[in-house]
Design a protein around this motif. Structure first.
Motif, PDB file in Angstrom:
ATOM      1  N   TRP A 825     -17.039 -25.733  10.132  1.00 14.27           N
ATOM      2  CA  TRP A 825     -15.611 -26.592  11.436  1.00 14.27           C
ATOM      3  C   TRP A 825     -15.544 -26.464  12.128  1.00 14.27           C
ATOM      4  CZ3 TRP A 825     -13.757 -31.427   8.662  1.00 14.27           C
ATOM      5  CH2 TRP A 825     -13.991 -31.488   7.970  1.00 14.27           C
ATOM      6  N   LYS A 826     -15.265 -27.385  13.362  1.00 12.44           N
ATOM      7  CA  LYS A 826     -15.022 -27.478  15.383  1.00 12.44           C
ATOM      8  C   LYS A 826     -13.902 -28.345  15.701  1.00 12.44           C
ATOM      9  CE  LYS A 826     -18.344 -25.666  18.100  1.00 12.44           C
ATOM     10  NZ  LYS A 826     -17.499 -24.789  18.547  1.00 12.44           N
ATOM     11  N   MET A 827     -13.207 -27.315  15.343  1.00 10.00           N
ATOM     12  CA  MET A 827     -12.093 -28.329  16.554  1.00 10.00           C
ATOM     13  C   MET A 827     -11.625 -27.839  18.091  1.00 10.00           C
ATOM     14  SD  MET A 827      -8.062 -27.544  15.874  1.00 10.00           S
ATOM     15  CE  MET A 827      -6.837 -28.861  16.158  1.00 10.00           C
ATOM     16  N   GLY A 828     -11.398 -29.016  18.636  1.00 11.83           N
ATOM     17  CA  GLY A 828     -11.531 -28.899  20.359  1.00 11.83           C
ATOM     18  C   GLY A 828     -10.678 -30.087  20.652  1.00 11.83           C
ATOM     19  N   ALA A 829      -9.788 -29.837  21.871  1.00 12.33           N
ATOM     20  CA  ALA A 829      -8.861 -30.448  22.480  1.00 12.33           C
ATOM     21  C   ALA A 829      -9.008 -29.823  24.327  1.00 12.33           C
ATOM     22  CB  ALA A 829      -7.622 -29.788  22.622  1.00 12.33           C
ATOM     23  N   SER A 830      -8.760 -31.213  24.428  1.00 14.11           N
ATOM     24  CA  SER A 830      -9.072 -31.826  26.193  1.00 14.11           C
ATOM     25  C   SER A 830      -7.362 -32.589  25.804  1.00 14.11           C
ATOM     26  CB  SER A 830      -9.620 -32.510  26.473  1.00 14.11           C
ATOM     27  OG  SER A 830     -10.374 -33.015  28.225  1.00 14.11           O
ATOM     28  N   SER A 831      -6.961 -31.642  27.747  1.00 17.51           N
ATOM     29  CA  SER A 831      -5.458 -32.323  28.217  1.00 17.51           C
ATOM     30  C   SER A 831      -5.639 -32.320  29.414  1.00 17.51           C
ATOM     31  CB  SER A 831      -4.015 -31.475  27.113  1.00 17.51           C
ATOM     32  OG  SER A 831      -3.044 -31.742  28.420  1.00 17.51           O
ATOM     33  N   TYR A 832      -4.727 -33.109  30.471  1.00 16.14           N
ATOM     34  CA  TYR A 832      -4.317 -33.077  31.827  1.00 16.14           C
ATOM     35  C   TYR A 832      -3.005 -33.193  32.096  1.00 16.14           C
ATOM     36  CZ  TYR A 832      -3.696 -34.993  36.497  1.00 16.14           C
ATOM     37  OH  TYR A 832      -3.672 -35.336  37.515  1.00 16.14           O
ATOM     38  N   TYR A 833      -2.064 -32.570  32.501  1.00 15.37           N
ATOM     39  CA  TYR A 833      -0.603 -32.149  32.666  1.00 15.37           C
ATOM     40  C   TYR A 833      -0.670 -32.306  34.053  1.00 15.37           C
ATOM     41  CZ  TYR A 833       3.947 -30.814  32.673  1.00 15.37           C
ATOM     42  OH  TYR A 833       5.110 -30.639  32.588  1.00 15.37           O
ATOM     43  N   LEU A 847     -12.035 -33.011  16.322  1.00 14.08           N
ATOM     44  CA  LEU A 847     -12.704 -32.696  14.744  1.00 14.08           C
ATOM     45  C   LEU A 847     -13.802 -32.648  14.502  1.00 14.08           C
ATOM     46  CD1 LEU A 847     -11.085 -30.656  13.211  1.00 14.08           C
ATOM     47  CD2 LEU A 847     -10.832 -32.192  11.176  1.00 14.08           C
ATOM     48  N   SER A 848     -15.045 -31.492  14.364  1.00 15.67           N
ATOM     49  CA  SER A 848     -16.519 -31.912  13.846  1.00 15.67           C
ATOM     50  C   SER A 848     -16.643 -31.176  12.445  1.00 15.67           C
ATOM     51  CB  SER A 848     -17.011 -31.138  15.024  1.00 15.67           C
ATOM     52  OG  SER A 848     -16.922 -31.971  15.951  1.00 15.67           O
ATOM     53  N   ARG A 849     -17.945 -32.056  11.683  1.00 16.12           N
ATOM     54  CA  ARG A 849     -17.674 -31.360  10.705  1.00 16.12           C
ATOM     55  C   ARG A 849     -19.800 -31.398  10.534  1.00 16.12           C
ATOM     56  NH1 ARG A 849     -18.372 -28.117   6.381  1.00 16.12           N
ATOM     57  NH2 ARG A 849     -19.139 -28.889   5.132  1.00 16.12           N
ATOM     58  N   GLU A 850     -20.422 -30.204  10.829  1.00 15.34           N
ATOM     59  CA  GLU A 850     -21.709 -30.089  10.659  1.00 15.34           C
ATOM     60  C   GLU A 850     -22.037 -30.494   9.395  1.00 15.34           C
ATOM     61  OE1 GLU A 850     -25.703 -29.048  10.954  1.00 15.34           O
ATOM     62  OE2 GLU A 850     -23.927 -29.930  12.560  1.00 15.34           O
ATOM     63  N   MET A 851     -22.632 -31.027   8.994  1.00 16.49           N
ATOM     64  CA  MET A 851     -23.335 -31.242   7.290  1.00 16.49           C
ATOM     65  C   MET A 851     -25.015 -31.547   7.599  1.00 16.49           C
ATOM     66  SD  MET A 851     -20.372 -33.807   6.350  1.00 16.49           S
ATOM     67  CE  MET A 851     -20.952 -35.183   7.200  1.00 16.49           C
ATOM     68  N   HIS A 852     -25.905 -30.395   8.158  1.00 10.90           N
ATOM     69  CA  HIS A 852     -27.236 -30.138   8.154  1.00 10.90           C
ATOM     70  C   HIS A 852     -27.532 -31.765   8.430  1.00 10.90           C
ATOM     71  CE1 HIS A 852     -31.417 -30.376   6.646  1.00 10.90           C
ATOM     72  NE2 HIS A 852     -30.983 -29.103   7.349  1.00 10.90           N
ATOM     73  N   CYS A 853     -27.640 -32.878   7.905  1.00  7.71           N
ATOM     74  CA  CYS A 853     -28.955 -33.917   8.742  1.00  7.71           C
ATOM     75  C   CYS A 853     -27.578 -35.015   9.395  1.00  7.71           C
ATOM     76  CB  CYS A 853     -30.004 -34.635   7.730  1.00  7.71           C
ATOM     77  SG  CYS A 853     -29.120 -34.653   6.021  1.00  7.71           S
TER      78      CYS A 853
END
Length: 894
Positions: A825-833, A847-853
Motif C-alpha cells: 500500500w502506498k499513499m501520496g499527496a501533491s499540493s500548491y499553496y 492511494l495505490s495497492r499493489e496486487m501483483h498482476c
C-alpha cells in the motif's frame, strides 16, 4: 521410456558391446560435446571429396579457360534439412538398429532456431520425432521439466513430442508466452510454425503458476504473435469462476502498431452530466504516419473531439499534432440561465528535425495556441486548469560554415486571464561570427596584438501584433501591428595578459529602427495621463560605447584543521572585475518630460516606450563598472568513498557577489544600484538561488528617489534600500531502494529500449497523465520520497495611473511525496499553496495497492477548479489495460 542408467555394467560381455559401439561411432565426437551433427547413417560417412570433374570447355593455350565443376551427391530421403546439435551431462545411449539416441540428465537438442531442454530426450531418426520428459526425485520434486524455445516463442510442458521435419508436435500441461499473454493448456497441438490448438486452456497476464486471474475456455486457437480465438469463455479470480459467459473470445496479441477501437471510460459530474470519455479509434496509415481520434460525450449535450496525428521518418524528422474542440454545456451556478455554453479550441503541434538530415540547417516547431478559456474547461486536470500562459515558437536556422547564421521564427504568447494575445511574425536574426581581418590565414610565430582585433555583427528584425481575443479581427490586427529592427557591431581586442590580469578593450555600436513614435501628456479633465499622438513611420536611434575591462582571480586556502576533523581544507576563490567605459548621450533627443498628476510632478519618458526592442538609455556615462564573484569549496574526508585517498571535493557556495557602476560625468545619481546574487547547493540536496537589487539613494514621502545616499544624514550606516528580490529553494529527499539490484536493472532496461527521444509535446502529455493519475506510477521499491519547492519574489513598481509606487509580491510552495503504508500500500499527496491569497490552490491525494498482476489506484482532488474522485482497478499488462473497473466523478467550480 524409463530413467534407468544403461551404462551400469555387470557382465563382461558388456565390454565387448561397448568396444563395438566405440568402433561404430569412431567418427563421432563424445556425447558431452554439444557441436555434434546428427545425419542419416547411410550418408553420414560418405566421402564427398572424390567426385569426378568435367570441363565443359576444352582448354586452349591462346584463350581464357572456363571450368564448370559438377558434384553428384546422393542424399537419403529421410535426411534432415539441417544438422542437429545435442548434449547431456550424464550419458547418451545409441540404438543402432532402431536408430534412436537417448540423452539423460540436462539434455539439450538444437536445430535451426529451435532449442529443447529436458531431463531426458529421445531422438528417433526414422520418424524424425523427439520426445522430452521430466523426472521426480525422492521427495517428489520435478526435475528437468521440458522447455522449448523457437524464435520468440517459449513453451514449458510436462511432455513434448515434436517432429523435426513437419514442425508439428503435441504437448501436455503446457505454458507458453505470447507477448504479455500467458497461455495454459491441458493439451496443445502445434500443426505448423505459427498455428496452435489448445484443449481446456486458460489465458492470463499473470506470470504465476497459479495465476490470480484468467479466462477459461474449452478450446482455443492461437496464431503466433498475432491473435488468439476461443469458444465460449468466462473469467475466474483466485480460481473462483465468475458466472459471466461470453460466446467467444478474441485476444489480439500482435506486436507493434495496429489499428483498432479505443474503449471509453465512464464518468459522472453534476455540471457535465453522465459521460463517456476517451471513446475513439486509432488508425495506422503507414509506417510513417498514424492518427488517433478520441471523443468525450456528456448527457447534458456537451462533447469534446480530439484529433491527434503523428508522423515520423527515421533519421529525418518526427512530429505530432493535437487538434481539440470543446463544445461545453454545463449547469449554471446562477438563476439567470439553466446552462452555460461555450465553444473553445486548442492546437498543439510539435516538430523536430534530426540534425543528421541536413547538416547546417534545422527546423523546429512547438505550437500551443487556442481559446483563452480552453484550459478552464478541461476536466480532471488541476495543473492545466491553472495554466494561464500559452506560448508557441516555430523557427528555421541556417548556418554557413560557422561564419554566418540566419534564424527565421514566428512566436506567439497569450494570457488566459487578460485575454491579451501577442504574436511576433516574422522574426529574423542574422549573425556574423567574430572574424579577425588582420589575422593571416597561416599563423607563423606568436600573433601580433593587432591580429587579435575581432569584429562581429548581430541584426534582428521583428514584427509584432498585440490584440485582445474579443477584438481579434483584421482591422484591429493592422491597427496594433508594429515592427522594429536592431543592429549591433561589437569590436573587441584581446591583449596579452599582464601577469595574472586579463585586459580586454572593446567598442560597440548599436542602432534601432522603430515604426511608431508616441507622446504622452497629463489630461487635467480626466485627471490621468493620455497618449496624445502615435505617429507611424520610420524612426532611428543610435548608441555607441567604448570600454576596457580587467579581471583576475585570487585564491585563498585554509588547511589547518585537526587530524580528527572532517574537513581537509577550505578554498575561497575571489574573481574581481573592473571596467572603464564611456557612452555619449546620443539618445537625448528621444526623451522628454511630462506631467503625471495635478501637482505638476514630472517624469522622464521616451518616445519609443512600448516598442519591440525598447529605447536606448539617456545621459552621458563615463565611469567605472565593478563587481566581485566568489565561490567557496571544501575538501572533506569520506569514509565511504575511498577514491582519491578518501578525499572528496564539495562546493559550499557555488557563487555570490555583486555588480554596480559609478558614473563620473553625471550631475546626479552617480552610483548605480547594486545587483546582489547568491547560489548554492547545500549538502548536494538543497538548491538555493537568491537575488536582490540594492538602491543606495533615499526616497521622499511619495516614493521618488532623491540624490542623497542612504548612509548620509545620520541615523547609522544604511547601505541602501532593497527595491526587488527573489529567492527559490527546492529539494528532493527519498529513501534508498529496498532492492538496489532491481532498481539498477530497471534503469538499465529503460536505457536498452533504444527509443527515440520524446518530443516536448509528448513529454508534457506524459507528465500531465502522471499528475492526474499519480497512483498508477507508484514505485514500491522506494519506501518514501518528498519533493519541496518554495519561491518568493517582490518588486517596487510604478503604479499604472502614475500616482506613486507600490510593492508587488508573490510567494508559493509546492509539496508532493509518497510513502509505503505497507509493502503493498502506498499513499501520496501533491499540493500548491499561494501565500498571496492565503489559500491552497490545488490538492491531490492518491492511494495505490499493489496486487501483483493487477493494480488499484484512487485519486482524490478535494481542492481546485475541478474537485475530482477517481478509483480504477485494472491489469498492469498493456494488452488488457482497458479491461478495468473505473469510477470517476468531478465537480466544476466557476
Amino acid at each position: 521410456m524409463t530413467n534407468g542408467r544403461k551404462n551400469s555394467l555387470k557382465q563382461s560381455s558388456a565390454w565387448i558391446l561397448f568396444v563395438s559401439l566405440l568402433l561404430i561411432t569412431s567418427n563421432l565426437r563424445a556425447n558431452y560435446n554439444s557441436d555434434y551433427y546428427f545425419y542419416n547413417s547411410l550418408t553420414a560417412f560418405q566421402d564427398t571429396s572424390k567426385v569426378p570433374k568435367s570441363d565443359t570447355i576444352p582448354q586452349r593455350k591462346d584463350s581464357l579457360i572456363t571450368k564448370t565443376d559438377t558434384f553428384s551427391i546422393r542424399m537419403s530421403k529421410d535426411s534432415l534439412d539441417a544438422p542437429v546439435n545435442y548434449a547431456a551431462s550424464d550419458s547418451m545411449v545409441m540404438e543402432v538398429k532402431t536408430k534412436k539416441i537417448i540423452l539423460y540428465s540436462k539434455a539439450s537438442v538444437k536445430q535451426k532456431d529451435m532449442e529443447l531442454t529436458a531431463d531426458s530426450i529421445e531422438l528417433d531418426q526414422p520418424s524424425n520425432m523427439v520426445i522430452a520428459v521430466f523426472r521426480r526425485d525422492s521427495t517428489g520434486k520435478m526435475i528437468g521439466r521440458p522447455k522449448m524455445v523457437q524464435a520468440d516463442t517459449k513453451m514449458e510442458s510436462d511432455l513434448i513430442r515434436y517432429n523435426f521435419k513437419t514442425q508439428r508436435g503435441l504437448t501436455k500441461s503446457t505454458t507458453t508466452a505470447q507477448g504479455e499473454m500467458f497461455v495454459h493448456g491441458e493439451t496443445i497441438k502445434k500443426i505448423n510454425e505459427t498455428d496452435y490448438y489448445a484443449l481446456r486452456g486458460q489465458m492470463t497476464t499473470c506470470n504465476l503458476d497459479t495465476p490470480h486471474f484468467a479466462f477459461r475456455t474449452k478450446k482455443m486457437k492461437l496464431v503466433n504473435k498475432k491473435l488468439a480465438v476461443s469458444g465460449p469463455i468466462h473469467p475466474e479470480f483466485e480460481g473462483v469462476p465468475v458466472p459471466i459467459y461470453l460466446p467467444f473470445g478474441f485476444f489480439p496479441i500482435s506486436q507493434g502498431r495496429h489499428s483498432g477501437l479505443l474503449p471509453p471510460q465512464f464518468a459522472a459530474s453534476e455540471q457535465f452530466g453522465i459521460g463517456l470519455e476517451g471513446l475513439g479509434y486509432y488508425k495506422v496509415l503507414n509506417d510513417n504516419f498514424d492518427v488517433t481520434l478520441r471523443t468525450n460525450i456528456y448527457s447534458y449535450g456537451g462533447y469534446n473531439v480530439y484529433l491527434s496525428p503523428t508522423y515520423r521518418k527515421r533519421y529525418r524528422y518526427n512530429g505530432s499534432m493535437n487538434l481539440s474542440f470543446q463544445n461545453t454545456r454545463i449547469l449554471s451556478n446562477t438563476a439567470k440561465q439553466e446552462y452555460t455554453t461555450s465553444q473553445t479550441f486548442n492546437i498543439n503541434w510539435s516538430h523536430s528535425v534530426d540534425s543528421r538530415a541536413r547538416p547546417g540547417t534545422s527546423f523546429s516547431a512547438n505550437v500551443n495556441a487556442g481559446s483563452t478559456k480552453y484550459n478552464q474547461y478541461v476536466a480532471n486536470n488541476p495543473t492545466l486548469n491553472f495554466q494561464n500562459q500559452l506560448s508557441s515558437s516555430i523557427s528555421y536556422q541556417k548556418n554557413w560554415d560557422n561564419k554566418f547564421n540566419l534564424t527565421l521564427s514566428a512566436n506567439h504568447s497569450q494570457n488566459n486571464v487578460s485575454t491579451l494575445i501577442n504574436m511576433s511574425l516574422p522574426t529574423a536574426a542574422f549573425t556574423v561570427n567574430t572574424f579577425y581581418p588582420f589575422q593571416p590565414k597561416e599563423m607563423i610565430g606568436s600573433p601580433k596584438w593587432y591580429q587579435k582585433l575581432g569584429i562581429g555583427l548581430n541584426t534582428n528584425f521583428a514584427n509584432q501584433i498585440s490584440v485582445y481575443e474579443r477584438d481579434f479581427n483584421v482591422s484591429k490586427i493592422l491597427d496594433t501591428m508594429q515592427w522594429g529592427a536592431q543592429h549591433n557591431i561589437p569590436i573587441q581586442l584581446s591583449l596579452p595578459p599582464l601577469g595574472p590580469i586579463q585586459i580586454a578593450p572593446g567598442i560597440s555600436y548599436s542602432e534601432k529602427w522603430y515604426s511608431r513614435k508616441i507622446v504622452k501628456a497629463f489630461n487635467p479633465g480626466k485627471n490621468k495621463v493620455d497618449t496624445l499622438t502615435a505617429q507611424n513611420g520610420f524612426f532611428q536611434a543610435r548608441d555607441i560605447s567604448f570600454s576596457v575591462g580587467m579581471n583576475t582571480a585570487l585564491f585563498g586556502k585554509f588547511d589547518r584543521f585537526g587530524k580528527n576533523s572532517k574537513f581537509e581544507a577550505i578554498r575561497h576563490v575571489v574573481r574581481p572585475n573592473i571596467s572603464l567605459s564611456y557612452k555619449p548621450d546620443l539618445a537625448a533627443k528621444d526623451w522628454y518630460d511630462f506631467v503625471v498628476d495635478s501637482t505638476g510632478r514630472t517624469i522622464r519618458a521616451s518616445h519609443y516606450e512600448g516598442s519591440i526592442y525598447g529605447p536606448f538609455s539617456e545621459g552621458v556615462f563615463g565611469g567605472i563598472g565593478f563587481g566581485i564573484d566568489n565561490n567557496i569549496e571544501a575538501k572533506i574526508r569520506s569514509k565511504k568513498d575511498t577514491a582519491n585517498g578518501g578525499i572528496k571535493k564539495i562546493r559550499l557556495i557555488d557563487g555570490f557577489g555583486f555588480n554596480s557602476s559609478y558614473n563620473l560625468v553625471a550631475d546626479s545619481f552617480k552610483l548605480a544600484p547594486f545587483s546582489l546574487y547568491a547560489r548554492s547547493t547545500l549538502f548536494e540536496k538543497i538548491n538555493i538561488t537568491a537575488g536582490a537589487v540594492l538602491d543606495p539613494y533615499q526616497v521622499d514621502s511619495s516614493g521618488y528617489r532623491m540624490d542623497k545616499y542612504m548612509w548620509s544624514g545620520g541615523g547609522g550606516f544604511k547601505p541602501g534600500r532593497i527595491t526587488s528580490g527573489s529567492v527559490s529553494i527546492s529539494t528532493t529527499f527519498q529513501s534508498k531502494p529496498k532492492d538496489e539490484k532491481k532498481a539498477k536493472e530497471q534503469e538499465d532496461a529503460e536505457k536498452d529500449l533504444g527509443l527515440p527521444p520524446l518530443t516536448l509535446e509528448e513529454q508534457q502529455a506524459q507528465l500531465e497523465y502522471a499528475r492526474r493519475n499519480p497512483s498508477e506510477f507508484a514505485d514500491f521499491n522506494i519506501p518514501w520520497s518528498v519533493n519541496l519547492s518554495f519561491s518568493y519574489n517582490f518588486s517596487r513598481q510604478f503604479r499604472p495611473d502614475y500616482k506613486g509606487w507600490e510593492t508587488v509580491s508573490n510567494a508559493s510552495i509546492n509539496v508532493n511525496g509518497d510513502f509505503n503504508l505497507t509493502p503493498r500500500w502506498k499513499m501520496g499527496a501533491s499540493s500548491y499553496y499561494d501565500f498571496k491569497s492565503s489559500s491552497i490552490q490545488s490538492l491531490t491525494l492518491s492511494l495505490s495497492r499493489e496486487m501483483h498482476c493487477w493494480q488499484m489506484s484512487i485519486n482524490v482532488t478535494p481542492v481546485g477548479l475541478y474537485r475530482t474522485f477517481n478509483i480504477t482497478i485494472n491489469p498492469k499488462s498493456g494488452l488488457l489495460r482497458d479491461l478495468k473497473i473505473n469510477r470517476t466523478r468531478f465537480f466544476y467550480g466557476q
